[in-house]
Scaffold this motif. Structure first.
Motif, short mmCIF file in Angstrom:
data_model
loop_
_atom_site.label_atom_id
_atom_site.label_comp_id
_atom_site.label_asym_id
_atom_site.label_seq_id
_atom_site.Cartn_x
_atom_site.Cartn_y
_atom_site.Cartn_z
N VAL A 52 0.43 -0.82 -0.27
CA VAL A 52 -0.44 0.25 0.11
C VAL A 52 1.13 0.88 0.07
CG1 VAL A 52 -1.75 -0.74 1.30
CG2 VAL A 52 -0.21 -0.17 2.40
N ALA A 53 0.10 2.93 -0.64
CA ALA A 53 0.77 3.78 -0.61
C ALA A 53 1.31 4.54 1.62
CB ALA A 53 0.85 4.33 -1.28
N MET A 54 2.55 4.44 1.50
CA MET A 54 2.31 4.46 3.32
C MET A 54 2.78 5.83 3.31
SD MET A 54 3.36 0.80 3.80
CE MET A 54 5.19 1.98 5.65
N ASP A 55 2.55 6.94 4.65
CA ASP A 55 3.64 7.80 5.11
C ASP A 55 3.46 7.52 6.64
OD1 ASP A 55 0.43 8.16 5.14
OD2 ASP A 55 -0.32 9.50 4.57
N GLN A 56 3.62 8.81 7.41
CA GLN A 56 3.37 8.11 8.91
C GLN A 56 2.27 7.71 9.19
OE1 GLN A 56 4.23 11.79 12.07
NE2 GLN A 56 6.19 11.50 10.97
N THR A 57 0.95 9.16 9.03
CA THR A 57 -0.27 8.83 9.26
C THR A 57 -0.82 6.84 9.15
OG1 THR A 57 -1.17 10.81 9.16
CG2 THR A 57 -2.70 9.03 9.42
N THR A 58 -0.35 6.33 8.11
CA THR A 58 -0.96 5.08 7.33
C THR A 58 -0.12 4.45 8.08
OG1 THR A 58 0.46 5.47 5.57
CG2 THR A 58 -1.61 6.28 5.68
N SER A 59 1.38 4.50 8.69
CA SER A 59 2.13 3.73 8.78
C SER A 59 1.51 3.08 10.21
CB SER A 59 3.44 4.37 9.04
OG SER A 59 3.93 4.51 7.77
N LYS A 60 0.66 4.12 11.30
CA LYS A 60 0.38 4.09 12.49
C LYS A 60 -0.62 2.30 12.38
CE LYS A 60 0.82 8.34 13.49
NZ LYS A 60 0.05 9.98 14.00
N HIS A 61 -1.19 1.95 11.16
CA HIS A 61 -2.19 1.20 11.51
C HIS A 61 -2.60 0.85 10.45
CE1 HIS A 61 -4.59 3.98 8.93
NE2 HIS A 61 -4.46 5.32 9.83
N SER A 62 -1.80 0.61 8.92
CA SER A 62 -1.59 -0.35 7.75
C SER A 62 -0.43 -0.08 6.85
CB SER A 62 -3.16 0.34 6.94
OG SER A 62 -3.82 0.84 7.34
N SER A 63 0.34 -0.57 8.47
CA SER A 63 2.08 -0.06 8.10
C SER A 63 2.25 -1.81 6.77
CB SER A 63 2.95 -0.26 8.41
OG SER A 63 3.96 -0.72 8.12
N ASP A 64 2.88 -1.61 5.25
CA ASP A 64 2.78 -3.07 4.84
C ASP A 64 3.92 -4.13 6.18
OD1 ASP A 64 2.43 -1.31 2.52
OD2 ASP A 64 3.90 -1.67 1.90
N TRP A 65 3.92 -3.48 7.19
CA TRP A 65 4.88 -4.89 7.78
C TRP A 65 3.25 -5.33 8.99
CZ3 TRP A 65 4.28 -5.48 13.36
CH2 TRP A 65 5.28 -6.45 13.75
N TYR A 66 2.94 -4.25 8.88
CA TYR A 66 1.64 -5.51 9.44
C TYR A 66 1.30 -6.72 8.69
CZ TYR A 66 1.54 -2.01 13.31
OH TYR A 66 1.52 -1.23 14.78
#
Length: 575
Positions: A490-504
Motif C-alpha cells: 500500500v501507499a504509506m506515510d507517517q499516518t498510514t504506518s500507524k495502522h496500515s503499514s506493509d509490515w503489519y
C-alpha cells in the motif's frame, strides 16, 4: 481507556419545548397547552444514541471474562472469545514463531535518529556471476546490502524491513526477490533470472528496524488505535434496563467476540448499524515520529555502490527451475506468468469471460480489494442495483442467458467502513456454512486490510473459523473451487504506518499462507504481483494489475487442461 461518544438526537420541537419550560415559570401556560401533544410527540419520538464499539477494550474491563491462555503475548485480546483447544494453542505458538521478528539489542531509549538505519548511507552491491562472464536465463542473481545509520556507521544488527525486485520497464518485466537477514546489519537478496534482456536490481527499505520495534509496540499496547461506532435507535420509551456497561455481540455460531459500549437509555438489541469511528491520536512520541518520514526512512530505495543493470542472455541449455514455486511468478511484457500450477490464459473480451463463467456461481467475500474484482467482472456481466451502497454492498451480477451469478459481500467486524446495517453485517464463516458448493461453485475471498491495526491473535482466530467452514464446505460440496487473495503493498506515510503499514500486512500474509497451506485452495499472490510491478503501491492496485489477477482466477475456473497437466507433473499444484 477508549473514549466514549454519546449523542441524543431529539427529533421533535414539542419535547424540546417541554424540557426548556421545566425551569421557567412563565412557560407554565404553554406547558399545560402542550402537555397532551407533547406526550404524543414523546411516544412517536425516535431516541437515538451513538455509542463507541470495538473488539478490543482495555484489559481491566474484560479481565474477568476468560482467563488468559498460556501462549498470551501481552496483548489484551487473547482472553476474548472461546478458549483455544490444545491443538489450536499449539498452532498459535507455531504461527507466532513463524512471524517472529529480530529484536533490537538492548540500549537506552529513545534511540537518536542519527543512530537508526538510513537507506541513503547504506550500500547495495550486485555480486558477479559465479564462474561465468555473462548472465543466462535460469541463473540466480545475488545482491548484498550493508545497512548504515545516518552518521554513516555500519549497523551491527538486523531487523530492517527490506523488499527487493528485479525489473525491466523496457521489457515490461519484473519479479520479486527473496531477502535474507543475516542479523548483523547485512542482507542478501536473491533473484531468479527469468527473461532475456536488461534487468535492474531494486532494494527498498520499507521501515528501519527501529521503526518496526515501534510498530510492534503499537500492536501490543495500543490495539484500540482504530475504533468503531454503532447507532442505537428505539421508537418506544426506554424501560428500566439492567445496569450494564457493555453490549456483547459475540457471534453465536463461531464465538467470534465483538463488544460495544452500551448506551445509557437503550437496550443492546436496539443497535442498528456498524461504522468506522476514527483513529486514536497521538500514538508516536516526537522521537518515534522521526522514524516515519516519507522520502527519508519510509519506502526509500537503497542506492547501489556499483552497476545495478545487467543483460540476461537467452540460453537453450539452462532452464529456470524455481524452488517450490518461489517466487510464485513474474511479469513479462506486462503479463503475469506463474512459475507453477495453472497456465494463465488471456481473457480480453466479454465473450471469453462469459464463456468461461457460463453455469457458474461466484461468491466473493472480503474487503474493498475483493470488491475490485467484482467491479472488474461486473463490467462484463450485468449487475443489479440492490439499492445498497457501492462500498458496502451486498452486490450482485446476474446473466440469465448464460446462467452466471456473481455476488459480493463485505466481511464482518472488524471492518473500517461506512455505516452498514447490522442485518447486513455477516461473518464469512457463517456465509460459507450456508453454501451447498460443488463443481460449479467458486468461492473467492480477500480478508486482511482491516485487521492490520489489531493484535495478530484476532486475525488468527478469524481465519481459523473461516478455515473450519471451508473444510466443511469442501466435504459436502466436492469440486468447489476456493481462491484466496493475499495482501498487497500500500501507499504509506507517517499516518498510514500507524495502522496500515506493509509490515503489519506482511505478518498477516504470512499467517494466511501458513494456515491455508495444503487445503487444496488457490492462492493469488497479490503481494508479489504488486511488488514486482512498476506501478506505485496502492491499497487498490491499478487496472493493469487487476486484469492480471482476474486472468489468473479465470484460468483456474477454466484451465488450459494440457498445459495444467504438464505443469502439475513438473511440481505445480494449487497451493
Amino acid at each position: 481507556m477508549l473514549k466514549t461518544e454519546q449523542e441524543a438526537l431529539v427529533n421533535h420541537g414539542g419535547l424540546k419545548g417541554i424540557i426548556m419550560c421545566r425551569y421557567r415559570a412563565k412557560c407554565a401556560l404553554i406547558f399545560l397547552l402542550l402537555a397532551t401533544s407533547g406526550l404524543m410527540f414523546l411516544l412517536r419520538n425516535i431516541l437515538t444514541l451513538v455509542s463507541l464499539g470495538w473488539q478490543n477494550s482495555n484489559r481491566a474491563a474484560f479481565a474477568q471474562m476468560r482467563p488468559a491462555p498460556p501462549y498470551q503475548t501481552h496483548t489484551f485480546c487473547s482472553h476474548l472469545g472461546l478458549e483455544p483447544t490444545p491443538d489450536e494453542a499449539l498452532e498459535d505458538r507455531h504461527l507466532l514463531k513463524a512471524i517472529a521478528w529480530p529484536k533490537l539489542p538492548a540500549r537506552p531509549a529513545p534511540v537518536p535518529l542519527n543512530q537508526t538505519s538510513d537507506p541513503v548511507h547504506s550500500l547495495l552491491t550486485v555480486l558477479p556471476s559465479k564462474g561465468q562472464k555473462e548472465w543466462h536465463v535460469g541463473d540466480q542473481l545475488e545482491a548484498l546490502v550493508h545497512m548504515h545509520d545516518f552518521q554513516g556507521s555500519p549497523k551491527r544488527h538486523g531487523g530492517d524491513f527490506l523488499v527487493a525486485r528485479l525489473h525491466s520497464p523496457v521489457m515490461g518485466a519484473g519479479v520479486a526477490g527473496k531477502v535474507v537477514d543475516h542479523l548483523n546489519g547485512s542482507y542478501s537478496a536473491l533473484f531468479p533470472l527469468l527473461w532475456g534482456g536488461p534487468a535492474q536490481v531494486q532494494i527498498t527499505m520499507v521501515h528501519s528496524s527501529e521503526a518496526v520495534a515501534v510498530l510492534q509496540r503499537l500492536r501490543e499496547e495500543r490495539p484500540n488505535r482504530v475504533f468503531f461506532k454503532s447507532l442505537f435507535r428505539s421508537g418506544e420509551l426506554p424501560p428500566n434496563y439492567p445496569q450494564q456497561t457493555m453490549c456483547n455481540y459475540t457471534n453465536l455460531h463461531t464465538g467470534e467476540p465483538w463488544y460495544c459500549l452500551k448506551p445509557e437509555l437503550l437496550s443492546c438489541d436496539t443497535r442498528i448499524n456498524h461504522a468506522m469511528g476514527g483513529y486514536e491520536n497521538p500514538l508516536f512520541t516526537n522521537q518515534e515520529a522521526l522514524l516515519f518520514q516519507s522520502r527519508i526512512n519510509i519506502k526509500v530505495i537503497i542506492p547501489t555502490s556499483g552497476p545495478d543493470l545487467m543483460e540476461e542472455l537467452e540460453s537453450s541449455t539452462i532452464k529456470a527451475e524455481p524452488d517450490k514455486c518461489t517466487p510464485s511468478g513474474y511479469y513479462y511484457q506486462g503479463t503475469w506468468r506463474p512459475l507453477c500450477g495453472t497456465s494463465v490464459r488471456q481473457f480480453n473480451d466479454s465473450s471469453s469471460i462469459t464463456q468461461c463463467l457460463t453455469g457458474k456461481v461466484i461468491h466473493m467475500y472480503g474487503d474493498s480489494t475483493m470488491r475490485q474484482w467484482f467491479e472488474y467482472l461486473s463490467a462484463f456481466i450485468p449487475d443489479f442495483n440492490l439499492h445498497r451502497s457501492k462500498n458496502v454492498g451486498p452486490l450482485m451480477a446476474l446473466d440469465f442467458k448464460n446462467n452466471i451469478l456473481m455476488n459480493y459481500r463485505c466481511h464482518g467486524p472488524p471492518i473500517r467502513i461506512l455505516p452498514v446495517s447490522t442485518s447486513e453485517l455477516r461473518y464469512v464463516a457463517d456465509e460459507l456454512d450456508g453454501l451447498a458448493g460443488g463443481p460449479d461453485t467458486v468461492v473467492v475471498f480477500s480478508i486482511w486490510a482491516h485487521f492490520t491495526s489489531f493484535p495478530i491473535e484476532v486475525y488468527i482466530r478469524c481465519m481459523r473459523h473461516i478455515r473450519q467452514a471451508l473444510v466443511r464446505l469442501l466435504d459436502r460440496g466436492p469440486g468447489t473451487l476456493v481462491i484466496i487473495r493475499s495482501a498487497n503493498f500500500v501507499a504509506m506515510d507517517q499516518t498510514t504506518s500507524k495502522h496500515s503499514s506493509d509490515w503489519y500486512s506482511l505478518q498477516i500474509d504470512t499467517v494466511l499462507r501458513t494456515m491455508f497451506k495444503g487445503l487444496g485452495v488457490v492462492f493469488v499472490d497479490a503481494w508479489e504481483m504488486t511488488l514486482a510491478h512498476n506501478s506505485p503501491h496502492n491499497i487498490h492496485p491499478p487496472p493493469q494489475i487487476i486484469k492480471n489477477m482476474v486472468n489468473l482466477i479465470l484460468s483456474h475456473v477454466c484451465p488450459d487442461k494440457k498445459k495444467s497437466e504438464w505443469k502439475t507433473k513438473k511440481g505445480g499444484g494449487r497451493s
